[in-house]
Structure formats: C-alpha cells, structure tokens
Design a protein around this motif. Sequence first.
Motif, PDB file in Angstrom:
ATOM      1  N   LYS A   1       0.845  -1.186   0.000  1.00 50.71           N
ATOM      2  CA  LYS A   1       0.000   0.000   0.000  1.00 50.71           C
ATOM      3  C   LYS A   1       0.882   1.238   0.000  1.00 50.71           C
ATOM      4  O   LYS A   1       1.934   1.260   0.632  1.00 50.71           O
ATOM      5  CB  LYS A   1      -0.884   0.016   1.240  1.00 50.71           C
ATOM      6  N   THR A   2       0.432   2.263  -0.679  1.00 53.86           N
ATOM      7  CA  THR A   2       1.168   3.520  -0.702  1.00 53.86           C
ATOM      8  C   THR A   2       1.196   4.107   0.700  1.00 53.86           C
ATOM      9  O   THR A   2       0.161   4.196   1.357  1.00 53.86           O
ATOM     10  CB  THR A   2       0.490   4.509  -1.666  1.00 53.86           C
ATOM     11  N   ASN A   3       2.377   4.475   1.172  1.00 58.25           N
ATOM     12  CA  ASN A   3       2.477   5.106   2.487  1.00 58.25           C
ATOM     13  C   ASN A   3       3.378   6.341   2.474  1.00 58.25           C
ATOM     14  O   ASN A   3       3.699   6.892   3.509  1.00 58.25           O
ATOM     15  CB  ASN A   3       2.928   4.102   3.558  1.00 58.25           C
ATOM     16  N   VAL A   4       3.790   6.768   1.280  1.00 59.46           N
ATOM     17  CA  VAL A   4       4.591   7.984   1.124  1.00 59.46           C
ATOM     18  C   VAL A   4       3.812   8.908   0.195  1.00 59.46           C
ATOM     19  O   VAL A   4       3.471   8.534  -0.922  1.00 59.46           O
ATOM     20  CB  VAL A   4       5.974   7.677   0.508  1.00 59.46           C
ATOM     21  N   GLY A   5       3.518  10.091   0.666  1.00 65.31           N
ATOM     22  CA  GLY A   5       2.731  10.984  -0.169  1.00 65.31           C
ATOM     23  C   GLY A   5       3.191  12.425  -0.090  1.00 65.31           C
ATOM     24  O   GLY A   5       3.963  12.814   0.778  1.00 65.31           O
ATOM     25  N   GLY A   6       2.704  13.212  -1.011  1.00 62.48           N
ATOM     26  CA  GLY A   6       2.879  14.662  -1.029  1.00 62.48           C
ATOM     27  C   GLY A   6       4.306  15.150  -0.965  1.00 62.48           C
ATOM     28  O   GLY A   6       5.172  14.737  -1.737  1.00 62.48           O
ATOM     29  N   ILE A   7       4.532  16.038  -0.011  1.00 63.86           N
ATOM     30  CA  ILE A   7       5.835  16.681   0.161  1.00 63.86           C
ATOM     31  C   ILE A   7       6.912  15.643   0.465  1.00 63.86           C
ATOM     32  O   ILE A   7       8.050  15.762  -0.008  1.00 63.86           O
ATOM     33  CB  ILE A   7       5.772  17.736   1.296  1.00 63.86           C
TER      34      ILE A   7
ATOM     35  N   PHE B   1       6.751   0.454  11.056  1.00 71.73           N
ATOM     36  CA  PHE B   1       6.318   1.222  12.220  1.00 71.73           C
ATOM     37  C   PHE B   1       4.861   1.675  12.139  1.00 71.73           C
ATOM     38  O   PHE B   1       4.386   2.400  13.003  1.00 71.73           O
ATOM     39  CB  PHE B   1       7.231   2.430  12.431  1.00 71.73           C
ATOM     40  N   GLY B   2       4.157   1.281  11.076  1.00 71.45           N
ATOM     41  CA  GLY B   2       2.746   1.642  10.937  1.00 71.45           C
ATOM     42  C   GLY B   2       2.513   3.111  10.653  1.00 71.45           C
ATOM     43  O   GLY B   2       1.476   3.660  11.001  1.00 71.45           O
ATOM     44  N   MET B   3       3.476   3.759   9.994  1.00 68.02           N
ATOM     45  CA  MET B   3       3.375   5.183   9.692  1.00 68.02           C
ATOM     46  C   MET B   3       2.915   5.384   8.253  1.00 68.02           C
ATOM     47  O   MET B   3       3.016   4.487   7.426  1.00 68.02           O
ATOM     48  CB  MET B   3       4.738   5.862   9.883  1.00 68.02           C
TER      49      MET B   3
ATOM     50  N   PRO C   1      -2.166  10.921   2.536  1.00 70.24           N
ATOM     51  CA  PRO C   1      -3.434  11.285   3.153  1.00 70.24           C
ATOM     52  C   PRO C   1      -4.523  10.202   3.007  1.00 70.24           C
ATOM     53  O   PRO C   1      -5.409  10.120   3.835  1.00 70.24           O
ATOM     54  CB  PRO C   1      -3.852  12.561   2.435  1.00 70.24           C
ATOM     55  N   LEU C   2      -4.430   9.356   2.026  1.00 74.06           N
ATOM     56  CA  LEU C   2      -5.431   8.298   1.826  1.00 74.06           C
ATOM     57  C   LEU C   2      -5.192   7.106   2.735  1.00 74.06           C
ATOM     58  O   LEU C   2      -6.073   6.282   2.918  1.00 74.06           O
ATOM     59  CB  LEU C   2      -5.428   7.835   0.369  1.00 74.06           C
ATOM     60  N   GLN C   3      -3.995   6.986   3.303  1.00 72.72           N
ATOM     61  CA  GLN C   3      -3.644   5.819   4.102  1.00 72.72           C
ATOM     62  C   GLN C   3      -3.394   6.147   5.574  1.00 72.72           C
ATOM     63  O   GLN C   3      -2.816   5.367   6.278  1.00 72.72           O
ATOM     64  CB  GLN C   3      -2.390   5.149   3.525  1.00 72.72           C
ATOM     65  N   LYS C   4      -3.796   7.316   6.043  1.00 70.81           N
ATOM     66  CA  LYS C   4      -3.543   7.696   7.442  1.00 70.81           C
ATOM     67  C   LYS C   4      -4.218   6.707   8.380  1.00 70.81           C
ATOM     68  O   LYS C   4      -5.313   6.249   8.130  1.00 70.81           O
ATOM     69  CB  LYS C   4      -4.082   9.104   7.736  1.00 70.81           C
ATOM     70  N   LYS C   5      -3.529   6.403   9.464  1.00 76.59           N
ATOM     71  CA  LYS C   5      -4.088   5.488  10.453  1.00 76.59           C
ATOM     72  C   LYS C   5      -4.570   6.254  11.662  1.00 76.59           C
ATOM     73  O   LYS C   5      -4.087   7.239  12.029  1.00 76.59           O
ATOM     74  CB  LYS C   5      -3.049   4.450  10.865  1.00 76.59           C
TER      75      LYS C   5
END
Length: 63
Positions: A2-8, A53-55, A59-63
């Motif tokens: 799953k994508t977990n790196v976004g934006g800036i 680390f569950g980070m 913005p679509l994948q925020k926990k």
Amino acid sequence: MKTNVGGIDKIVRIVIGIALIAWALFGGPVWAWIGVIPLATGLMGWCPAYGLFGMSTCPLQKK
C-alpha cells in the motif's frame, strides 16, 4: 504494498535521492550512493520502514 509515502515527503525523497546520486557521480564519497534508497521509495510511494512502524504520510492511508 500500500502507498504510504505521499505529497511533500515524496518530493523531498526524490530530490534528496537525485542530489546524493549526482554527488556520488561527480566525485563524492561512495556512501552517497545511498541516495538510491530515498529515490526508489519516493518513486514507488512505499517505504518499508514506514510499513514496519505503521506510519504513513499519504493522506489516503492515514491510520
């Protein structure tokens, strides 16, 4: 994956990766090749450390 790196975060990783690789190519230290890692994670949009680390900065994948 799953994508977990976004934006800036993605832009910063790509810029830092390219800068380190360019430095290595133009006579910098061998360790500057580590720039391949942030470049790859920025281009793929997935960081294994974030997953561990569950980070997420996506913005679509925020926990």
